[in-house]
Scaffold this motif. Structure first.
Motif, PDB file in Angstrom:
ATOM      1  N   LEU A  75       0.988  -1.103  -0.272  1.00  0.00           N
ATOM      2  CA  LEU A  75       0.462  -0.035  -0.314  1.00  0.00           C
ATOM      3  C   LEU A  75       1.153   1.437   0.024  1.00  0.00           C
ATOM      4  N   ALA A  76       2.006   1.261   0.467  1.00  0.00           N
ATOM      5  CA  ALA A  76       2.902   2.402   0.420  1.00  0.00           C
ATOM      6  C   ALA A  76       3.144   2.744  -0.706  1.00  0.00           C
ATOM      7  N   ASN A  77       2.901   2.881  -1.860  1.00  0.00           N
ATOM      8  CA  ASN A  77       3.284   3.988  -2.836  1.00  0.00           C
ATOM      9  C   ASN A  77       2.057   4.769  -3.278  1.00  0.00           C
ATOM     10  N   TYR A  78       0.690   3.875  -3.160  1.00  0.00           N
ATOM     11  CA  TYR A  78      -0.574   4.824  -3.983  1.00  0.00           C
ATOM     12  C   TYR A  78      -0.237   5.483  -1.782  1.00  0.00           C
ATOM     13  N   ASP A  79      -0.287   5.029  -1.136  1.00  0.00           N
ATOM     14  CA  ASP A  79      -1.033   6.290   0.165  1.00  0.00           C
ATOM     15  C   ASP A  79       0.514   7.721   0.100  1.00  0.00           C
ATOM     16  N   LEU A  80       1.499   6.986  -0.341  1.00  0.00           N
ATOM     17  CA  LEU A  80       1.929   8.520  -0.704  1.00  0.00           C
ATOM     18  C   LEU A  80       2.155   9.028  -2.200  1.00  0.00           C
ATOM     19  N   TYR A  81       1.362   8.503  -2.633  1.00  0.00           N
ATOM     20  CA  TYR A  81       0.395   8.842  -3.963  1.00  0.00           C
ATOM     21  C   TYR A  81      -0.534   9.881  -3.449  1.00  0.00           C
ATOM     22  N   LEU A  82      -1.402   9.628  -2.881  1.00  0.00           N
ATOM     23  CA  LEU A  82      -2.026  10.286  -2.438  1.00  0.00           C
ATOM     24  C   LEU A  82      -1.727  11.262  -1.292  1.00  0.00           C
ATOM     25  N   LEU A  83      -1.403  11.327  -1.266  1.00  0.00           N
ATOM     26  CA  LEU A  83      -0.527  12.506  -0.748  1.00  0.00           C
ATOM     27  C   LEU A  83       0.278  13.792  -1.382  1.00  0.00           C
ATOM     28  N   LYS A  84       1.001  13.316  -2.279  1.00  0.00           N
ATOM     29  CA  LYS A  84       1.760  13.814  -3.235  1.00  0.00           C
ATOM     30  C   LYS A  84       0.743  14.672  -4.694  1.00  0.00           C
ATOM     31  N   ARG A  85       0.010  13.982  -4.933  1.00  0.00           N
ATOM     32  CA  ARG A  85      -0.269  14.243  -6.012  1.00  0.00           C
ATOM     33  C   ARG A  85      -2.220  14.597  -6.100  1.00  0.00           C
TER      34      ARG A  85
END
Length: 198
Positions: A75-85
């Motif tokens: 889940l980490a990449n998607y969680d970071l994506y949600l924050l950044k994008r």
């Protein structure tokens, strides 16, 4: 904090799926767990995952710890994506992308792909040409599909503006609601004397 190029490529994969989740792997998040989340600024989910891992590990005597760390790595990449994008620390309800996990069929409620209205228009034209539907059915369905295609085009342009940083998340959501309201207002037959205008 600047992200490595590998994150940008992963983010582009999510973008191509309309911002929906895809199965990806993040070794750093798997190894460092909630500390990776804190380092990357995803502190709300770090707290949530820490609490879940702590409680489940306490209940299972530590047996479930490794599977939970694997979930964090996925889940980490998607969680970071949600924050950044998308500017959110939590989940945005974007759904699961078609074929997010190879070999697993997507749920029926996942959002249509941006080109789906155009594909349906082509299928409708073929059905008419082959005599599967009448001219009257064709006219009714084509009008609705043209409205769908126009809505998808507008939403795609809006998404491009959000990705480029032209719109804040709040502005994006407001404009998205306006587009959806406008498309449903146009598509829905209105009884005489009733107006759906704002």
């Amino acid at each position: 904090m600047t992200l490595p190029a590998s994150y940008e490529e992963t983010f582009r994969r999510f973008d191509r799926e309309g911002g929906r989740w895809l199965a990806t792997w993040n070794w750093a998040a798997f190894v460092f767990g909630v500390f990776w989340y804190l380092y990357r600024g995803v502190w709300v989910k770090a707290l949530i995952y820490f609490a879940v891992i702590f409680i489940v590990s306490a209940i299972t005597g530590g047996i479930a710890t490794i599977p939970l760390w694997i979930v964090v790595g996925v889940l980490a990449n998607y969680d970071l994506y949600l924050l950044k994008r998308k500017g959110t620390q939590l989940w945005d309800g974007g759904g699961v992308a078609p074929n997010a996990v190879p070999g697993v069929t997507s749920p029926a409620f996942s959002a249509p792909s941006p080109s789906s209205a155009m594909a349906r228009l082509t299928a409708l034209d073929n059905a008419r040409t082959q005599g599967v539907i009448s001219d009257a059915e064709y006219a009714d369905k084509r009008q609705q599909l043209e409205l769908d295609a126009e809505r998808e085009r507008k939403l795609g342009a809006l998404e491009d503006m959000r990705r480029a940083g032209i719109l804040s998340p709040v502005e994006y959501e407001a404009k998205k609601r306006d587009i959806m309201f406008e498309s449903y207002q146009t598509a829905a037959p209105q009884p005489a004397g009733i107006s759906l205008n704002k």
